[in-house]
Design an enzyme around this catalytic site. Sequence first.
Site, PDB file in Angstrom:
ATOM      1  N   HIS A 119       0.812  -1.228   0.000  1.00 10.52           N
ATOM      2  CA  HIS A 119       0.000   0.000   0.000  1.00 10.52           C
ATOM      3  C   HIS A 119       0.837   1.266   0.000  1.00 10.52           C
ATOM      4  CE1 HIS A 119      -3.641  -2.467   1.741  1.00 10.52           C
ATOM      5  NE2 HIS A 119      -3.438  -2.669   0.456  1.00 10.52           N
ATOM      6  N   CYS A 130       0.934  13.993 -12.434  1.00 11.89           N
ATOM      7  CA  CYS A 130       2.017  13.504 -13.305  1.00 11.89           C
ATOM      8  C   CYS A 130       2.920  12.501 -12.612  1.00 11.89           C
ATOM      9  CB  CYS A 130       2.830  14.669 -13.879  1.00 11.89           C
ATOM     10  SG  CYS A 130       3.990  15.401 -12.703  1.00 11.89           S
TER      11      CYS A 130
HETATM   12  C1  BJW Z   1      -3.578  -6.533  16.724  1.00 10.92           C
HETATM   13  C2  BJW Z   1      -2.960  -5.704  17.625  1.00 10.92           C
HETATM   14  C3  BJW Z   1      -1.795  -6.190  18.200  1.00 10.92           C
HETATM   15  C4  BJW Z   1      -4.643  -4.644  16.939  1.00 10.92           C
HETATM   16  N1  BJW Z   1      -1.364  -7.399  17.870  1.00 10.92           N
HETATM   17  N2  BJW Z   1      -3.134  -7.726  16.420  1.00 10.92           N
HETATM   18  C5  BJW Z   1     -13.272  -7.488  -3.775  1.00 10.92           C
HETATM   19  C6  BJW Z   1     -14.411  -7.543  -3.009  1.00 10.92           C
HETATM   20  C7  BJW Z   1     -14.878  -6.381  -2.372  1.00 10.92           C
HETATM   21  C8  BJW Z   1     -14.223  -5.180  -2.503  1.00 10.92           C
HETATM   22  C9  BJW Z   1     -13.087  -5.134  -3.246  1.00 10.92           C
HETATM   23  C10 BJW Z   1     -12.610  -6.276  -3.871  1.00 10.92           C
HETATM   24  N3  BJW Z   1     -11.487  -5.944  -4.544  1.00 10.92           N
HETATM   25  C11 BJW Z   1     -11.232  -4.637  -4.325  1.00 10.92           C
HETATM   26  C12 BJW Z   1     -12.195  -4.111  -3.542  1.00 10.92           C
HETATM   27  C13 BJW Z   1     -12.306  -2.729  -3.058  1.00 10.92           C
HETATM   28  C14 BJW Z   1     -11.358  -2.407  -1.935  1.00 10.92           C
HETATM   29  C15 BJW Z   1     -11.664  -3.270  -0.721  1.00 10.92           C
HETATM   30  O1  BJW Z   1     -10.975  -4.205  -0.381  1.00 10.92           O
HETATM   31  N4  BJW Z   1     -12.716  -2.938   0.006  1.00 10.92           N
HETATM   32  C16 BJW Z   1     -13.075  -3.676   1.218  1.00 10.92           C
HETATM   33  C17 BJW Z   1     -13.197  -2.719   2.394  1.00 10.92           C
HETATM   34  C18 BJW Z   1     -14.277  -4.505   0.980  1.00 10.92           C
HETATM   35  N5  BJW Z   1      -9.952  -2.553  -2.320  1.00 10.92           N
HETATM   36  C19 BJW Z   1      -9.345  -1.654  -3.058  1.00 10.92           C
HETATM   37  O2  BJW Z   1      -9.908  -0.677  -3.459  1.00 10.92           O
HETATM   38  C20 BJW Z   1      -7.882  -1.902  -3.374  1.00 10.92           C
HETATM   39  N6  BJW Z   1      -7.631  -1.712  -4.746  1.00 10.92           N
HETATM   40  C21 BJW Z   1      -7.934  -2.624  -5.687  1.00 10.92           C
HETATM   41  O3  BJW Z   1      -8.356  -3.720  -5.397  1.00 10.92           O
HETATM   42  O4  BJW Z   1      -7.693  -2.211  -6.975  1.00 10.92           O
HETATM   43  C22 BJW Z   1      -8.268  -2.966  -8.041  1.00 10.92           C
HETATM   44  C23 BJW Z   1      -9.689  -2.503  -8.190  1.00 10.92           C
HETATM   45  C24 BJW Z   1      -9.951  -1.180  -8.352  1.00 10.92           C
HETATM   46  C25 BJW Z   1     -11.278  -0.744  -8.488  1.00 10.92           C
HETATM   47  C26 BJW Z   1     -12.303  -1.679  -8.406  1.00 10.92           C
HETATM   48  C27 BJW Z   1     -12.013  -3.024  -8.210  1.00 10.92           C
HETATM   49  C28 BJW Z   1     -10.681  -3.431  -8.113  1.00 10.92           C
HETATM   50  C29 BJW Z   1      -7.011  -0.885  -2.664  1.00 10.92           C
HETATM   51  C30 BJW Z   1      -7.008  -1.040  -1.197  1.00 10.92           C
HETATM   52  C31 BJW Z   1      -6.144   0.061  -0.580  1.00 10.92           C
HETATM   53  C32 BJW Z   1      -6.235   0.086   0.924  1.00 10.92           C
HETATM   54  N7  BJW Z   1      -5.636   1.279   1.413  1.00 10.92           N
HETATM   55  C33 BJW Z   1      -5.549   1.511   2.845  1.00 10.92           C
HETATM   56  C34 BJW Z   1      -5.026   2.945   3.081  1.00 10.92           C
HETATM   57  C35 BJW Z   1      -3.534   3.056   2.812  1.00 10.92           C
HETATM   58  C36 BJW Z   1      -3.008   4.428   3.098  1.00 10.92           C
HETATM   59  C37 BJW Z   1      -3.132   4.826   4.535  1.00 10.92           C
HETATM   60  O5  BJW Z   1      -2.466   4.245   5.398  1.00 10.92           O
HETATM   61  O6  BJW Z   1      -3.872   5.771   4.792  1.00 10.92           O
HETATM   62  O7  BJW Z   1      -4.695   0.547   3.440  1.00 10.92           O
HETATM   63  S1  BJW Z   1      -7.101   1.250   3.694  1.00 10.92           S
HETATM   64  C38 BJW Z   1      -6.406   0.496   5.115  1.00 10.92           C
HETATM   65  O8  BJW Z   1      -6.785  -0.898   5.195  1.00 10.92           O
HETATM   66  C39 BJW Z   1      -4.899   0.502   4.874  1.00 10.92           C
HETATM   67  C40 BJW Z   1      -4.498  -0.820   5.448  1.00 10.92           C
HETATM   68  O9  BJW Z   1      -3.246  -1.217   4.902  1.00 10.92           O
HETATM   69  C41 BJW Z   1      -5.636  -1.720   5.034  1.00 10.92           C
HETATM   70  C42 BJW Z   1      -5.755  -2.958   5.851  1.00 10.92           C
HETATM   71  O10 BJW Z   1      -6.022  -2.691   7.181  1.00 10.92           O
HETATM   72  P1  BJW Z   1      -5.329  -3.567   8.312  1.00 10.92           P
HETATM   73  O11 BJW Z   1      -3.881  -3.421   8.228  1.00 10.92           O
HETATM   74  O12 BJW Z   1      -5.880  -4.930   8.267  1.00 10.92           O
HETATM   75  O13 BJW Z   1      -5.773  -2.793   9.650  1.00 10.92           O
HETATM   76  P2  BJW Z   1      -7.108  -2.936  10.510  1.00 10.92           P
HETATM   77  O14 BJW Z   1      -7.169  -1.781  11.413  1.00 10.92           O
HETATM   78  O15 BJW Z   1      -8.269  -3.182   9.666  1.00 10.92           O
HETATM   79  O16 BJW Z   1      -6.905  -4.270  11.361  1.00 10.92           O
HETATM   80  C43 BJW Z   1      -5.954  -4.354  12.397  1.00 10.92           C
HETATM   81  C44 BJW Z   1      -6.115  -5.730  13.039  1.00 10.92           C
HETATM   82  O17 BJW Z   1      -5.086  -5.889  13.997  1.00 10.92           O
HETATM   83  C45 BJW Z   1      -7.441  -5.884  13.789  1.00 10.92           C
HETATM   84  O18 BJW Z   1      -8.006  -7.151  13.475  1.00 10.92           O
HETATM   85  C46 BJW Z   1      -7.031  -5.830  15.267  1.00 10.92           C
HETATM   86  O19 BJW Z   1      -7.818  -6.660  16.096  1.00 10.92           O
HETATM   87  C47 BJW Z   1      -5.626  -6.348  15.224  1.00 10.92           C
HETATM   88  N8  BJW Z   1      -4.740  -5.824  16.252  1.00 10.92           N
HETATM   89  N9  BJW Z   1      -3.734  -4.505  17.710  1.00 10.92           N
HETATM   90  C48 BJW Z   1      -2.105  -8.141  16.978  1.00 10.92           C
HETATM   91  N10 BJW Z   1      -1.128  -5.426  19.112  1.00 10.92           N
HETATM   92 ZN    ZN Z   2       2.881  17.023 -11.555  1.00  5.81          ZN
END
Ligand code: BJW
Ligand code: ZN
Length: 244
Positions: A119, A130
């Site tokens: 990401h 650009c």
């Molecule tokens: C602990 C703990 C401790 C706490 N020890 N554990 C198929 C089906 C449905 C939807 C889609 C699909 N394909 C694509 C999509 C759309 C979308 C998507 O997935 N949506 C879902 C919400 C349903 N995906 C996209 O848009 C992606 N692009 C894509 O697929 O392009 C192709 C495409 C385009 C257009 C249409 C179709 C396809 C891009 C996704 C980009 C995600 N970006 C972010 C922001 C990054 C920048 C930023 O930091 O601001 O990435 S969103 C956010 O979520 C961030 C994270 O990397 C990501 C994942 O979150 P993560 O890391 O899992 O964090 P949490 O908070 O959710 O979980 C933490 C966990 O830790 C919890 O369970 C806690 O319990 C635990 N925890 N403390 C151990 N100490």
């Molecule tokens: Zn530019």
Amino acid sequence: MMFESTLVEQLRTVRRLVALTGAGVSQESGLRTFRDAQTGLWAQYKPHELASPEAFQRDPKLVWDWYAWRREAVKAVRPNPGHYALVEMEKRVPAFTLITQNVDGLHRMAGSQNLLELHGNIQRVRCADCYTFTEIWGDDSEAVPRCQVCGGLLRPDVVWFGETLPRDQLEAAVLASRACEVFFSIGTSGIVQPAASLGFAAHNRGAVVVEINAEPTPLTPKATFVMHGKSGEILPRLVKAVWG
Ligand code: BJW
Ligand code: ZN
């Protein structure tokens, strides 16, 4: 904590291992996860509503300021024992791939080498139009800084919802996940695609799935070993039990 002896035995001889990490891994460094409620200035916004091209289009200054605030938060924190345990694992396992969804750069700072950042990275800034990267920008309190080349708005080089992931990183992540013998999913809610499907791909190809997370996730039913708790506590103990 006691670990199951079959897991310990398996890790002693594993050749190809993949670890996928999420925001939970950085939680013990002091960074908020995505599903945590925000506090203070940002309490009224949900992170998922700010991390999108639509949000940036609607209110670029709001999104820029949120990332500027998070960039400073990241600068102030350090890797935790979970990050370092993964560095240790990389030294012991012949083919180790670390795939992270985190944009904070803490794995790199800890010393992980074979790292795929799916990401992007919050410290990199580029033009929204650009794609030119820039290291220096003015800090105007009124407006989002602009690109020196084309005048477009600057933005963080991270992947927002609806945007595609860096192709080379994603391809390498898919290949490693399909080929590994053991797949760790650590500190990720397993909801955001396509990262969330990597564990399922590994499982379908016969890999043993190990989950370390504070709570159950959609991947939990596929995991052979599930450890609920803090990754910064569990990972160092596991590394010690296996290679200690
Ligand atoms: C602990 C703990 C401790 C706490 N020890 N554990 C198929 C089906 C449905 C939807 C889609 C699909 N394909 C694509 C999509 C759309 C979308 C998507 O997935 N949506 C879902 C919400 C349903 N995906 C996209 O848009 C992606 N692009 C894509 O697929 O392009 C192709 C495409 C385009 C257009 C249409 C179709 C396809 C891009 C996704 C980009 C995600 N970006 C972010 C922001 C990054 C920048 C930023 O930091 O601001 O990435 S969103 C956010 O979520 C961030 C994270 O990397 C990501 C994942 O979150 P993560 O890391 O899992 O964090 P949490 O908070 O959710 O979980 C933490 C966990 O830790 C919890 O369970 C806690 O319990 C635990 N925890 N403390 C151990 N100490
Ligand atoms: Zn530019």
